[in-house]
Design a protein around this motif. Structure first.
Motif, PDB file in Angstrom:
ATOM      1  N   ARG A 195       0.178   1.622   0.829  1.00  0.00           N
ATOM      2  CA  ARG A 195      -1.152   2.085   0.431  1.00  0.00           C
ATOM      3  C   ARG A 195      -1.130   3.603   0.269  1.00  0.00           C
ATOM      4  N   ILE A 196      -1.667   4.055  -0.853  1.00  0.00           N
ATOM      5  CA  ILE A 196      -1.682   5.483  -1.192  1.00  0.00           C
ATOM      6  C   ILE A 196      -3.122   5.904  -1.414  1.00  0.00           C
ATOM      7  N   ARG A 197      -3.495   7.004  -0.794  1.00  0.00           N
ATOM      8  CA  ARG A 197      -4.828   7.577  -1.029  1.00  0.00           C
ATOM      9  C   ARG A 197      -4.682   9.085  -1.253  1.00  0.00           C
ATOM     10  N   VAL A 198      -5.234   9.552  -2.354  1.00  0.00           N
ATOM     11  CA  VAL A 198      -5.290  10.982  -2.669  1.00  0.00           C
ATOM     12  C   VAL A 198      -6.752  11.330  -2.877  1.00  0.00           C
ATOM     13  N   SER A 199      -7.268  12.289  -2.108  1.00  0.00           N
ATOM     14  CA  SER A 199      -8.696  12.581  -2.161  1.00  0.00           C
ATOM     15  C   SER A 199      -8.933  14.076  -2.039  1.00  0.00           C
ATOM     16  N   ASP A 200     -10.122  14.489  -2.489  1.00  0.00           N
ATOM     17  CA  ASP A 200     -10.560  15.879  -2.328  1.00  0.00           C
ATOM     18  C   ASP A 200     -12.058  15.870  -2.093  1.00  0.00           C
ATOM     19  N   GLY A 201     -12.581  17.031  -1.681  1.00  0.00           N
ATOM     20  CA  GLY A 201     -13.989  17.108  -1.338  1.00  0.00           C
ATOM     21  C   GLY A 201     -14.911  17.440  -2.479  1.00  0.00           C
ATOM     22  N   GLY A 202     -14.330  17.714  -3.683  1.00  0.00           N
ATOM     23  CA  GLY A 202     -15.152  18.016  -4.837  1.00  0.00           C
ATOM     24  C   GLY A 202     -15.823  19.384  -4.699  1.00  0.00           C
ATOM     25  N   PRO A 203     -16.853  19.709  -5.480  1.00  0.00           N
ATOM     26  CA  PRO A 203     -17.401  18.865  -6.552  1.00  0.00           C
ATOM     27  C   PRO A 203     -16.566  18.934  -7.816  1.00  0.00           C
ATOM     28  N   ALA A 204     -16.930  18.104  -8.796  1.00  0.00           N
ATOM     29  CA  ALA A 204     -16.170  18.055 -10.037  1.00  0.00           C
ATOM     30  C   ALA A 204     -16.503  19.237 -10.924  1.00  0.00           C
ATOM     31  N   GLY A 263      -8.268  12.795 -20.512  1.00  0.00           N
ATOM     32  CA  GLY A 263      -6.858  12.426 -20.558  1.00  0.00           C
ATOM     33  C   GLY A 263      -6.646  10.954 -20.272  1.00  0.00           C
ATOM     34  N   HIS A 264      -5.387  10.578 -20.129  1.00  0.00           N
ATOM     35  CA  HIS A 264      -5.031   9.180 -19.904  1.00  0.00           C
ATOM     36  C   HIS A 264      -4.341   8.995 -18.548  1.00  0.00           C
ATOM     37  N   GLY A 265      -4.560   9.963 -17.634  1.00  0.00           N
ATOM     38  CA  GLY A 265      -3.866   9.898 -16.346  1.00  0.00           C
ATOM     39  C   GLY A 265      -4.230   8.677 -15.535  1.00  0.00           C
ATOM     40  N   ILE A 266      -5.512   8.345 -15.448  1.00  0.00           N
ATOM     41  CA  ILE A 266      -5.944   7.198 -14.641  1.00  0.00           C
ATOM     42  C   ILE A 266      -5.431   5.902 -15.249  1.00  0.00           C
ATOM     43  N   VAL A 267      -5.483   5.809 -16.575  1.00  0.00           N
ATOM     44  CA  VAL A 267      -4.954   4.606 -17.237  1.00  0.00           C
ATOM     45  C   VAL A 267      -3.472   4.449 -16.943  1.00  0.00           C
ATOM     46  N   GLY A 268      -2.740   5.551 -17.010  1.00  0.00           N
ATOM     47  CA  GLY A 268      -1.305   5.487 -16.726  1.00  0.00           C
ATOM     48  C   GLY A 268      -1.027   5.058 -15.292  1.00  0.00           C
ATOM     49  N   MET A 269      -1.819   5.577 -14.332  1.00  0.00           N
ATOM     50  CA  MET A 269      -1.621   5.174 -12.935  1.00  0.00           C
ATOM     51  C   MET A 269      -1.907   3.684 -12.750  1.00  0.00           C
ATOM     52  N   GLY A 326       2.480  -5.430  -9.629  1.00  0.00           N
ATOM     53  CA  GLY A 326       1.540  -6.345  -8.999  1.00  0.00           C
ATOM     54  C   GLY A 326       0.536  -5.660  -8.103  1.00  0.00           C
ATOM     55  N   GLY A 327       0.355  -4.357  -8.238  1.00  0.00           N
ATOM     56  CA  GLY A 327      -0.556  -3.613  -7.391  1.00  0.00           C
ATOM     57  C   GLY A 327      -1.885  -3.344  -8.063  1.00  0.00           C
ATOM     58  N   THR A 328      -2.744  -2.634  -7.350  1.00  0.00           N
ATOM     59  CA  THR A 328      -4.065  -2.281  -7.862  1.00  0.00           C
ATOM     60  C   THR A 328      -4.301  -0.796  -7.650  1.00  0.00           C
ATOM     61  N   LEU A 329      -5.201  -0.242  -8.449  1.00  0.00           N
ATOM     62  CA  LEU A 329      -5.576   1.164  -8.307  1.00  0.00           C
ATOM     63  C   LEU A 329      -7.053   1.311  -8.597  1.00  0.00           C
ATOM     64  N   THR A 330      -7.767   1.949  -7.680  1.00  0.00           N
ATOM     65  CA  THR A 330      -9.200   2.188  -7.856  1.00  0.00           C
ATOM     66  C   THR A 330      -9.471   3.680  -7.727  1.00  0.00           C
ATOM     67  N   VAL A 331     -10.484   4.131  -8.450  1.00  0.00           N
ATOM     68  CA  VAL A 331     -10.860   5.541  -8.459  1.00  0.00           C
ATOM     69  C   VAL A 331     -12.345   5.654  -8.184  1.00  0.00           C
ATOM     70  N   THR A 332     -12.723   6.521  -7.256  1.00  0.00           N
ATOM     71  CA  THR A 332     -14.129   6.819  -6.977  1.00  0.00           C
ATOM     72  C   THR A 332     -14.331   8.319  -7.114  1.00  0.00           C
ATOM     73  N   SER A 333     -15.565   8.691  -7.463  1.00  0.00           N
ATOM     74  CA  SER A 333     -15.835  10.104  -7.719  1.00  0.00           C
ATOM     75  C   SER A 333     -16.987  10.645  -6.903  1.00  0.00           C
ATOM     76  N   ALA A 334     -17.305  10.025  -5.781  1.00  0.00           N
ATOM     77  CA  ALA A 334     -18.369  10.543  -4.942  1.00  0.00           C
ATOM     78  C   ALA A 334     -17.984  10.345  -3.474  1.00  0.00           C
ATOM     79  N   PRO A 335     -18.114  11.403  -2.659  1.00  0.00           N
ATOM     80  CA  PRO A 335     -18.569  12.749  -3.047  1.00  0.00           C
ATOM     81  C   PRO A 335     -17.500  13.559  -3.782  1.00  0.00           C
ATOM     82  N   GLY A 336     -16.212  13.244  -3.554  1.00  0.00           N
ATOM     83  CA  GLY A 336     -15.131  13.916  -4.259  1.00  0.00           C
ATOM     84  C   GLY A 336     -14.355  12.915  -5.094  1.00  0.00           C
ATOM     85  N   PHE A 337     -13.195  13.326  -5.548  1.00  0.00           N
ATOM     86  CA  PHE A 337     -12.344  12.473  -6.383  1.00  0.00           C
ATOM     87  C   PHE A 337     -11.333  11.786  -5.469  1.00  0.00           C
TER      88      PHE A 337
END
Length: 389
Positions: free
Chosen positions: A336-345, A353-359, A367-378
């Motif tokens: 499990r990998i998590r990369v996060s920041d406190g924002g704001p955007a 770009g196409h970074g999220i699509v590539g990930m 066979g894995g999954t990847l989710t992205v949330t943007s609140a409160p940070g990225f």
């Protein structure tokens, strides 16, 4: 944006300090005040001069106009002005130094000429300034202020030119090194292609001989055993020779590979170097690795690295955060990998770009999954199964 804003605040602070010192000198009053002019007129001149002085770096041409404040007031009052040390001479010294240090091109020399003219006029119309000691003092102080500012400007220009020259030399050296590497890689690829052709010819010839000999031996194995034995011996000899040539070619291929030219793809073990490079760019990164570390297959290892790399790149591009966090957890069945920041955007600029699509594609490939949330940070969360790793 931050650097110019800080400079403006400093200039306003210097101008305010000069104005306060001058007003204190006039209204206290101090012994450095000479003449019978009006304190109100002196205060107006001090404030006007300070207001123009506050533009000494952002609008140097406007700041130069401050030298006209006292002559204008002198004409308006018929020459009845106070002579001040803190209210007049000190602000002029600050202005002359600042313009000699920061003004562009000819404006520096125009400052010197304008100040010299002002001093000449003051010496002619103000008897208090004609004393020899006073003449040496104010002319020497103004000259010293100009020379200090001009000397620092020349030193800064030389340092900038040297830095630019060094940067250009570094770019040329990097380009030359890149060209040399490309040529070396091309030479290696060409040599390998030549060896591959030779290896193909050797193997094709040997296999052709073996097929012919085997066919002949098969036809006469009952009628002429001696010929069959000779055919088998030829087959053995031809095969042994071909094997020797193949070994020699493979050995040559190994020796031809230059060190570092075909380095392995990065993986989780390379994350410290990646994090170090990101920190050098100004983004602080905290890394946490938990769980029992297990060896990863090469492709999965590369995928984990690329997800962290792309997520940190997104933080730098799309967030104003100064710190990010990378967490890796090695579980029994998944990583499990998590990369996060406190924002704001940041405000959106340009095409996305196409970074999220590539990930997501990299994670899905294993066979894995990847989710992205943007609140409160990225935040990027990836789950990569370890089955088969």
């Amino acid at each position: 944006m931050e650097h110019p804003r800080r400079e403006r605040m400093q200039d306003v602070g210097v101008a305010a300090l000069v104005a306060v010192l001058g007003l204190v000198e006039v209204w206290l009053p101090m012994e450095s005040v000479y003449g019978s002019g009006s304190p109100v007129v002196s205060s107006a001149g001090i404030v006007a001069f300070a207001a123009l002085l506050s533009q000494r770096r952002t609008r140097p041409r406007l700041a130069l106009a401050a030298l006209a404040v006292w002559p204008v007031l002198g004409v308006m009052t018929g020459g009845s002005l106070q002579v001040l040390f803190l209210g007049q001479l000190v602000p002029m010294l600050v202005l002359v130094y600042s313009l000699a240090r920061h003004a562009p091109g000819r404006l520096r020399w125009l400052t010197a000429v304008a100040m010299a003219v002002l001093l000449v006029v003051a010496d002619l119309f103000l008897p208090l300034l004609r004393d020899p000691g006073e003449l040496v003092f104010h002319w020497g102080a103004v000259t010293l202020a100009f020379l200090c500012g001009h000397g620092l400007r020349v030193s800064a220009d030389r340092a900038a030119a040297a830095a630019e020259h060094a940067a250009a030399a570094a770019v040329r050296a990097h380009q030359a090194e890149t060209t040399a590497r490309e040529r070396a890689a091309a030479a290696v690829a060409e040599e390998r292609a030549r060896i591959a052709r030779e290896l193909h010819d050797i193997v094709a010839h040997a296999v052709g001989v073996i097929v012919v000999q085997a066919g002949a031996a098969e036809q006469v194995v009952d009628d002429d055993p001696a010929f069959a034995r000779r055919a088998l011996a030829a087959i053995r000899s031809t095969g042994a020779g071909a094997l020797t040539e193949m070994r020699r070619m493979v050995h040559m291929l190994r020796e031809l590979e230059p060190v570092g030219a075909f380095t392995p793809q990065p993986g989780v073990d390379a994350l410290p170097e990646l994090v170090g490079a990101v920190r050098e760019s100004g983004l602080e990164v905290d890394v946490e690795v938990t769980g029992e570390r297990t060896p990863l297959a090469a492709g999965l290892d590369l995928t984990a690295y690329r997800i962290v790399q792309e997520a940190l790149t997104n933080v730098r591009r799309h967030s104003v955060a100064e710190r990010a966090r990378v967490a890796l957890h090695f579980g029994e069945a998944d990583l499990r990998i998590r990369v996060s920041d406190g924002g704001p955007a940041r405000s959106a600029e340009g095409e996305p770009g196409h970074g999220i699509v590539g990930m997501r594609e990299r994670a899905a490939l294993f066979g894995g999954t990847l989710t992205v949330t943007s609140a409160p940070g990225f935040t990027v969360d990836a789950v990569l199964p370890l089955e088969g790793a």
